[in-house]
Design a protein around this motif. Structure first.
Motif, PDB file in Angstrom:
ATOM      1  N   LEU A  29       0.832  -1.188   0.000  1.00 39.47           N
ATOM      2  CA  LEU A  29       0.000   0.000   0.000  1.00 39.47           C
ATOM      3  C   LEU A  29       0.877   1.251   0.000  1.00 39.47           C
ATOM      4  O   LEU A  29       1.911   1.291   0.679  1.00 39.47           O
ATOM      5  CB  LEU A  29      -0.895   0.007   1.234  1.00 39.47           C
ATOM      6  N   ARG A  32       1.250   3.240   4.686  1.00 33.25           N
ATOM      7  CA  ARG A  32       1.244   2.299   5.806  1.00 33.25           C
ATOM      8  C   ARG A  32       1.562   3.136   7.046  1.00 33.25           C
ATOM      9  O   ARG A  32       2.728   3.348   7.392  1.00 33.25           O
ATOM     10  CB  ARG A  32       2.280   1.197   5.585  1.00 33.25           C
ATOM     11  N   ALA A 306      -6.447  -3.741   5.589  1.00 32.02           N
ATOM     12  CA  ALA A 306      -5.524  -3.356   4.520  1.00 32.02           C
ATOM     13  C   ALA A 306      -5.878  -4.043   3.207  1.00 32.02           C
ATOM     14  O   ALA A 306      -5.831  -3.425   2.130  1.00 32.02           O
ATOM     15  CB  ALA A 306      -4.089  -3.694   4.917  1.00 32.02           C
ATOM     16  N   ARG A 310      -6.679  -2.214  -0.303  1.00 30.75           N
ATOM     17  CA  ARG A 310      -5.899  -2.544  -1.501  1.00 30.75           C
ATOM     18  C   ARG A 310      -6.794  -2.938  -2.680  1.00 30.75           C
ATOM     19  O   ARG A 310      -6.461  -2.706  -3.840  1.00 30.75           O
ATOM     20  CB  ARG A 310      -4.913  -3.664  -1.185  1.00 30.75           C
ATOM     21  N   GLY A 319      -4.353   3.493   1.518  1.00 29.61           N
ATOM     22  CA  GLY A 319      -3.745   2.820   2.658  1.00 29.61           C
ATOM     23  C   GLY A 319      -4.501   3.083   3.930  1.00 29.61           C
ATOM     24  O   GLY A 319      -5.696   3.401   3.915  1.00 29.61           O
ATOM     25  N   LEU A 365       1.820  -4.571   9.554  1.00 29.98           N
ATOM     26  CA  LEU A 365       1.388  -3.316   8.922  1.00 29.98           C
ATOM     27  C   LEU A 365       2.478  -2.785   7.982  1.00 29.98           C
ATOM     28  O   LEU A 365       2.190  -2.290   6.891  1.00 29.98           O
ATOM     29  CB  LEU A 365       1.060  -2.280   9.999  1.00 29.98           C
ATOM     30  N   LEU A 368       2.381  -4.477   4.540  1.00 30.42           N
ATOM     31  CA  LEU A 368       1.117  -4.520   3.791  1.00 30.42           C
ATOM     32  C   LEU A 368       1.187  -3.795   2.451  1.00 30.42           C
ATOM     33  O   LEU A 368       1.860  -2.811   2.312  1.00 30.42           O
ATOM     34  CB  LEU A 368       0.007  -3.919   4.650  1.00 30.42           C
TER      35      LEU A 368
END
Length: 368
Positions: A29, A32, A306, A310, A319, A365, A368
């Motif tokens: 992403l 984050r 997340a 996405r 994000g 996280l 991600l």
């Protein structure tokens, strides 16, 4: 013969690479992030932060090394405890930008918390006529952002208001009168762009699973000429509806209004235990079905949110930010800026555990 050998090697390499490519997930992403608005006060009162291995360090650096790349900081006008002010935000912004992280500034336009249940004017603005109130909002926004720019830490994104479901600066800016709401929000937008045309303006609502709210609000915003660049959402799964409702809403608003979307607040507990003698806000062992209040449950919920962001169509999902990642159980760093004895009901949802170490969710996280 050389050509045959080369061709065979190429086929072999392609075959070997194919499984890895098939297993590779979508890209990371763009955002984050973490809100760390409580960090400066925590540090001043002796708060300690450690990485997953137990090494003591700077909380921002620990977040950055874990893969987080954006920080959110709130701004109050004249809070009782002197934190989350222009001066405090400027100091923290230097640290954020020194780590190469993005910066989201969240204007509450209040001396304390602004959210769907309260949008209290700053005391200094309380009796201003509407035209002067609008100018005060512009001047405050411009002043903070210009100071950030002038010290080399220009904000990348700016929230004009926080969880403005019902408008801002009540009663004048309540969306019972959309013309007033629009005037105030557009004054904020103009102030942001006067400082930096590339800074993106976010309009932020809570209740991220409520599609009726979002359609009503942003349809009215469109009808009244409210200007913005990004739609911001709060989504707490234990308050704001089921994950499929959140997914349906975020997909709908992104495509309906043609704007990028970002979850500016989300979180999940890693324990039901208390660390500061002040009752936690979320205490259930399984706040959302299938996700227990454990380090694994926290990681899984953040990863699921997340994944939903996405998957927003047309690449419009930017994000997410986990809210108050550094708000650990430090005595004196409570929720009420006017009451030093108040505690923190959120420490079981931070990204640092009760041993001060980074929790697994932080690394999750960051990937991600």
């Amino acid at each position: 013969m050389k050509r045959v050998i080369l061709a065979a090697l190429l086929l072999l390499l392609t075959a070997l690479a194919a499984p890895a490519q098939a297993q590779a997930g979508p890209g990371r992403l763009p955002i984050r992030g973490a809100d760390v608005s409580s960090l400066a006060k925590s540090e001043a009162l002796g708060g300690v932060y450690r990485d997953a291995a137990g090494r003591r360090g700077d909380a921002l650096r620990i977040l950055s090394r874990s893969g987080l790349n954006f920080i959110r900081l709130k701004v109050w006008v004249n809070p009782a405890d002197g934190y989350n002010t222009k001066a405090r935000v400027l100091a923290m912004a230097k640290r954020v930008k020194a780590l190469g992280m993005g910066l989201l500034i969240d204007f509450h336009y209040s001396d304390t918390w602004a959210d769907p249940g309260k949008q209290t004017k700053p005391a200094a603005w309380a009796s201003l006529p509407f035209a002067q109130l609008t100018q005060a909002l512009y001047d405050h926004t411009y002043d903070v952002l210009r100071a950030l720019r002038d010290q080399g830490t220009t904000a990348d994104m700016v929230q004009v208001g926080n969880e403005i479901n019902g408008g801002l600066l009540w009663p004048d800016g309540s969306n019972a009168d959309w013309a007033n709401t629009a005037a105030l929000l557009n004054a904020g937008y103009d102030a942001v762009k006067a400082v930096s045309g590339s800074t993106r303006v976010v309009l932020h609502l809570a209740n991220g699973g409520d599609n009726g709210l979002y359609r009503w609000w942003f349809d009215n915003a469109q009808a009244h000429g409210i200007r913005y660049d990004v739609i911001g959402l709060s989504y707490y799964s234990y308050w704001h509806g089921m994950l499929d409702a959140f997914q349906a809403n975020i997909n709908d608003v992104a495509t309906r209004y043609g704007k990028p979307v970002v979850v500016v607040e989300t979180a999940y507990p890693f324990t039901t235990a208390d660390d500061d003698g002040w009752a936690n806000i979320i205490t259930a062992a399984e706040p959302y079905p299938g996700y227990r209040a454990t380090p694994q449950g926290q990681s899984a919920m953040l990863a699921r949110v997340a994944d939903i962001v996405r998957a927003v169509p047309n690449g419009l999902g930017l994000g997410l930010f986990t809210w108050e990642a550094t708000w650990t159980g430090v005595k004196g760093n409570g929720w009420d800026p006017a009451d030093p004895s108040s505690g923190n009901g959120w420490e079981n949802q931070a990204l640092f555990g009760y041993d001060d170490r980074a929790l697994p969710a932080m690394a999750v996280l960051g990937r991600l």
